[in-house]
Every structure is written in C-alpha cells, then in structure tokens.
Design a protein around this motif. Structure first.
Motif, PDB file in Angstrom:
ATOM      1  N   ASP A  44     -26.326  14.218 -38.751  1.00 21.49           N
ATOM      2  CA  ASP A  44     -26.577  15.138 -39.863  1.00 21.49           C
ATOM      3  C   ASP A  44     -26.040  16.533 -39.553  1.00 21.49           C
ATOM      4  O   ASP A  44     -25.484  17.203 -40.433  1.00 21.49           O
ATOM      5  CB  ASP A  44     -28.078  15.213 -40.154  1.00 21.49           C
ATOM      6  N   ARG A  45     -26.194  16.962 -38.298  1.00 20.04           N
ATOM      7  CA  ARG A  45     -25.685  18.289 -37.926  1.00 20.04           C
ATOM      8  C   ARG A  45     -24.163  18.330 -38.002  1.00 20.04           C
ATOM      9  O   ARG A  45     -23.566  19.313 -38.452  1.00 20.04           O
ATOM     10  CB  ARG A  45     -26.157  18.669 -36.516  1.00 20.04           C
ATOM     11  N   ARG A  46     -23.519  17.272 -37.539  1.00 19.39           N
ATOM     12  CA  ARG A  46     -22.054  17.234 -37.580  1.00 19.39           C
ATOM     13  C   ARG A  46     -21.540  17.210 -39.019  1.00 19.39           C
ATOM     14  O   ARG A  46     -20.563  17.882 -39.359  1.00 19.39           O
ATOM     15  CB  ARG A  46     -21.518  16.011 -36.824  1.00 19.39           C
ATOM     16  N   SER A  59     -17.551  11.383 -32.197  1.00 23.42           N
ATOM     17  CA  SER A  59     -18.570  12.069 -31.401  1.00 23.42           C
ATOM     18  C   SER A  59     -19.938  11.421 -31.577  1.00 23.42           C
ATOM     19  O   SER A  59     -20.734  11.343 -30.636  1.00 23.42           O
ATOM     20  CB  SER A  59     -18.631  13.550 -31.785  1.00 23.42           C
ATOM     21  N   THR A  60     -20.211  10.914 -32.780  1.00 28.53           N
ATOM     22  CA  THR A  60     -21.496  10.254 -33.025  1.00 28.53           C
ATOM     23  C   THR A  60     -21.603   8.957 -32.236  1.00 28.53           C
ATOM     24  O   THR A  60     -22.669   8.629 -31.698  1.00 28.53           O
ATOM     25  CB  THR A  60     -21.684   9.988 -34.529  1.00 28.53           C
ATOM     26  N   TYR A 106      -5.875  13.718 -45.911  1.00 24.06           N
ATOM     27  CA  TYR A 106      -5.774  13.745 -44.453  1.00 24.06           C
ATOM     28  C   TYR A 106      -6.913  14.529 -43.819  1.00 24.06           C
ATOM     29  O   TYR A 106      -7.488  14.108 -42.807  1.00 24.06           O
ATOM     30  CB  TYR A 106      -4.421  14.344 -44.038  1.00 24.06           C
ATOM     31  N   SER A 107      -7.239  15.700 -44.414  1.00 22.07           N
ATOM     32  CA  SER A 107      -8.264  16.536 -43.794  1.00 22.07           C
ATOM     33  C   SER A 107      -9.629  15.863 -43.828  1.00 22.07           C
ATOM     34  O   SER A 107     -10.403  15.974 -42.877  1.00 22.07           O
ATOM     35  CB  SER A 107      -8.328  17.905 -44.483  1.00 22.07           C
ATOM     36  N   LYS A 108      -9.927  15.140 -44.911  1.00 24.78           N
ATOM     37  CA  LYS A 108     -11.209  14.435 -44.998  1.00 24.78           C
ATOM     38  C   LYS A 108     -11.307  13.367 -43.906  1.00 24.78           C
ATOM     39  O   LYS A 108     -12.342  13.235 -43.245  1.00 24.78           O
ATOM     40  CB  LYS A 108     -11.357  13.774 -46.368  1.00 24.78           C
ATOM     41  N   ARG A 109     -10.243  12.632 -43.712  1.00 23.66           N
ATOM     42  CA  ARG A 109     -10.273  11.551 -42.721  1.00 23.66           C
ATOM     43  C   ARG A 109     -10.238  12.093 -41.295  1.00 23.66           C
ATOM     44  O   ARG A 109     -10.866  11.515 -40.399  1.00 23.66           O
ATOM     45  CB  ARG A 109      -9.116  10.588 -42.994  1.00 23.66           C
ATOM     46  N   ALA A 110      -9.521  13.194 -41.104  1.00 29.80           N
ATOM     47  CA  ALA A 110      -9.503  13.801 -39.775  1.00 29.80           C
ATOM     48  C   ALA A 110     -10.890  14.324 -39.409  1.00 29.80           C
ATOM     49  O   ALA A 110     -11.363  14.129 -38.283  1.00 29.80           O
ATOM     50  CB  ALA A 110      -8.472  14.925 -39.733  1.00 29.80           C
ATOM     51  N   SER A 111     -11.551  14.996 -40.358  1.00 29.35           N
ATOM     52  CA  SER A 111     -12.889  15.533 -40.104  1.00 29.35           C
ATOM     53  C   SER A 111     -13.883  14.413 -39.828  1.00 29.35           C
ATOM     54  O   SER A 111     -14.672  14.485 -38.877  1.00 29.35           O
ATOM     55  CB  SER A 111     -13.365  16.366 -41.294  1.00 29.35           C
ATOM     56  N   LEU A 112     -13.835  13.373 -40.652  1.00 24.13           N
ATOM     57  CA  LEU A 112     -14.786  12.272 -40.470  1.00 24.13           C
ATOM     58  C   LEU A 112     -14.487  11.493 -39.193  1.00 24.13           C
ATOM     59  O   LEU A 112     -15.410  10.994 -38.539  1.00 24.13           O
ATOM     60  CB  LEU A 112     -14.766  11.343 -41.685  1.00 24.13           C
ATOM     61  N   SER A 113     -13.223  11.388 -38.813  1.00 27.03           N
ATOM     62  CA  SER A 113     -12.886  10.723 -37.547  1.00 27.03           C
ATOM     63  C   SER A 113     -13.542  11.454 -36.383  1.00 27.03           C
ATOM     64  O   SER A 113     -14.092  10.831 -35.468  1.00 27.03           O
ATOM     65  CB  SER A 113     -11.366  10.703 -37.349  1.00 27.03           C
ATOM     66  N   ALA A 114     -13.491  12.792 -36.418  1.00 34.04           N
ATOM     67  CA  ALA A 114     -14.120  13.578 -35.355  1.00 34.04           C
ATOM     68  C   ALA A 114     -15.628  13.382 -35.360  1.00 34.04           C
ATOM     69  O   ALA A 114     -16.254  13.241 -34.304  1.00 34.04           O
ATOM     70  CB  ALA A 114     -13.768  15.055 -35.523  1.00 34.04           C
ATOM     71  N   VAL A 115     -16.219  13.371 -36.543  1.00 37.90           N
ATOM     72  CA  VAL A 115     -17.667  13.166 -36.655  1.00 37.90           C
ATOM     73  C   VAL A 115     -18.045  11.780 -36.142  1.00 37.90           C
ATOM     74  O   VAL A 115     -18.977  11.630 -35.345  1.00 37.90           O
ATOM     75  CB  VAL A 115     -18.125  13.331 -38.118  1.00 37.90           C
TER      76      VAL A 115
END
Length: 224
Positions: A173-175, A152-153, A140-149
C-alpha cells in the motif's frame, strides 16, 4: 497429447524437485522422468532447462491471476486498491519457496534480463486486466512503475513472517501510494503553464511514443 499439455505435465512434475534442486537441469531431468516425457522432447520444449521452467511457472502465475481478477468483484474499490488487489492475488497463489528459487536464479547477471521481462509481463498483465487503454508514454510509465512496485513487494514478501503477510500488504500500500503521488504530479505538470509550454516545445517528441503494436515490440525483446 499436444505440446502445451506436455509442457504443463513437465512443469507440474518439476515443482516438487525445485525446493531441492532449484530451477536447474537436474530438475528438468527429474521432471521428464516423472512425467513420462522423453528427455530429448523435454529439452526441446524447455531448451534452456531450468530457466525456461522458471519462466513457465511465472507465466502460469500471471494466467491464474488474470482468471482470479476476471471473477473478482472490484467495483467498489478505488483504482489504486484494484491494483493492490491484483498484486495480492498474484502473490497468494504462488509458492514462496519456488519464487525464492526463481529470484535467486534471476538475480544472476546472465539471467537478469529474463527476470526483468517476467516482472514487466506481470505488470502488463495487471494493467491490461484492469482495462488500461493508454497508448502513449503513459503505457510505458505505468508498467515501469508497477514493475518496480511488484518486484520490491515480492522481495519483501519472501522475508515476511507476519500473520497473513499483513506486513507485505502494508508495504504494498505504501509503494502504490508513492506511485499515485507520482501520477498526480505528472498530471499537474502537464496542466501548469510551464508544463504545457514544454510539452508543446522541447518535449513534443514524447507525443510520438506509442504502446507496442506487436508482442515483439515489447521492451527487452530481440527487436529492441
């Protein structure tokens, strides 16, 4: 002609109308006419009209990204760069005006959940394509983090006029660097004495969290 083929024909026909009419019922009506599919059938295939058309376009983009990743040589890349490349492949195949119209649609409160599920689906597609095998809270945390990235991208990309969208890739890259720092901090926490004590005590319940077993277990579906 099967149902899937009819849906694809309607979606193809809709794309030229979206820049003018958005992802709307007007676009669905025009697409049905252009594709030769009876309007009643088109409404049955896309019962929510423009919303379902927009989601179908998004899902097509996910499928095309997965296909591109399957033939790409990522062997020399660090994992963070593989994730960045997946996001790049997802965006370079998309039409900015169609995505812009979709972002406008999914920013409306009554469609926000659909938009969030679509972005989560993209994040899940990326992690799965890159071979993620996590089966616990990390799923879940991996998908939540990547969803935010990813979310925003996309917003940055929509306003980016730099050559070859270089400003977007720098932003991406920064995100991702921020996400990698979070993952390292999370791993360090689990390994230090305090983290081990908490994971063996109050946080032990987190070990009972597992990745969904069925599609309906995904966050945001009717079963949740």
């Amino acid at each position: 002609m099967g149902e899937d083929e009819r849906k694809e024909r309607i979606l193809d026909a809709a794309l030229v109308h979206v820049p003018f009419d958005g992802w709307s019922d007007a676009t669905l009506r025009a697409a049905a006419s252009d594709s030769g599919v009876p309007l009643a059938l088109a409404r049955a295939l896309y019962p929510r009209g423009g919303v379902d058309l927009a989601l179908a376009y998004h899902q097509r983009g996910d499928r095309e990204m997965i296909q591109a990743l399957a033939v790409a040589d990522l062997s020399a890349l660090r994992f963070r760069d593989k994730v960045a490349q997946a996001v790049r492949l997802r965006l370079v195949g998309a039409d900015r005006e169609l995505v812009r119209r979709g972002s406008t649609l999914f920013s409306l409160p009554h469609h926000a959940a659909d938009g969030a599920r679509a972005i989560w689906g993209t994040a899940d597609a990326i992690w799965t394509a890159l071979g993620d095998t996590s089966d616990d809270l990390n799923w879940y945390s991996k998908r939540a983090s990547l969803s935010a990235v990813y979310g925003s991208t996309v917003l940055f990309w929509l306003g980016d006029d730099s050559p070859d969208h270089q400003a977007t890739w720098d932003f991406l890259d920064r995100r991702i660097e921020g996400v990698m720092r979070f993952e390292k901090a999370k791993a360090a926490f689990r390994e230090n004495p305090l983290g081990k004590a908490l994971m063996a005590g109050p946080f032990r319940i987190l070990d009972r969290i597992h990745a969904p077993r069925m599609p309906e277990d995904l966050p945001g579906t009717g079963a949740n």
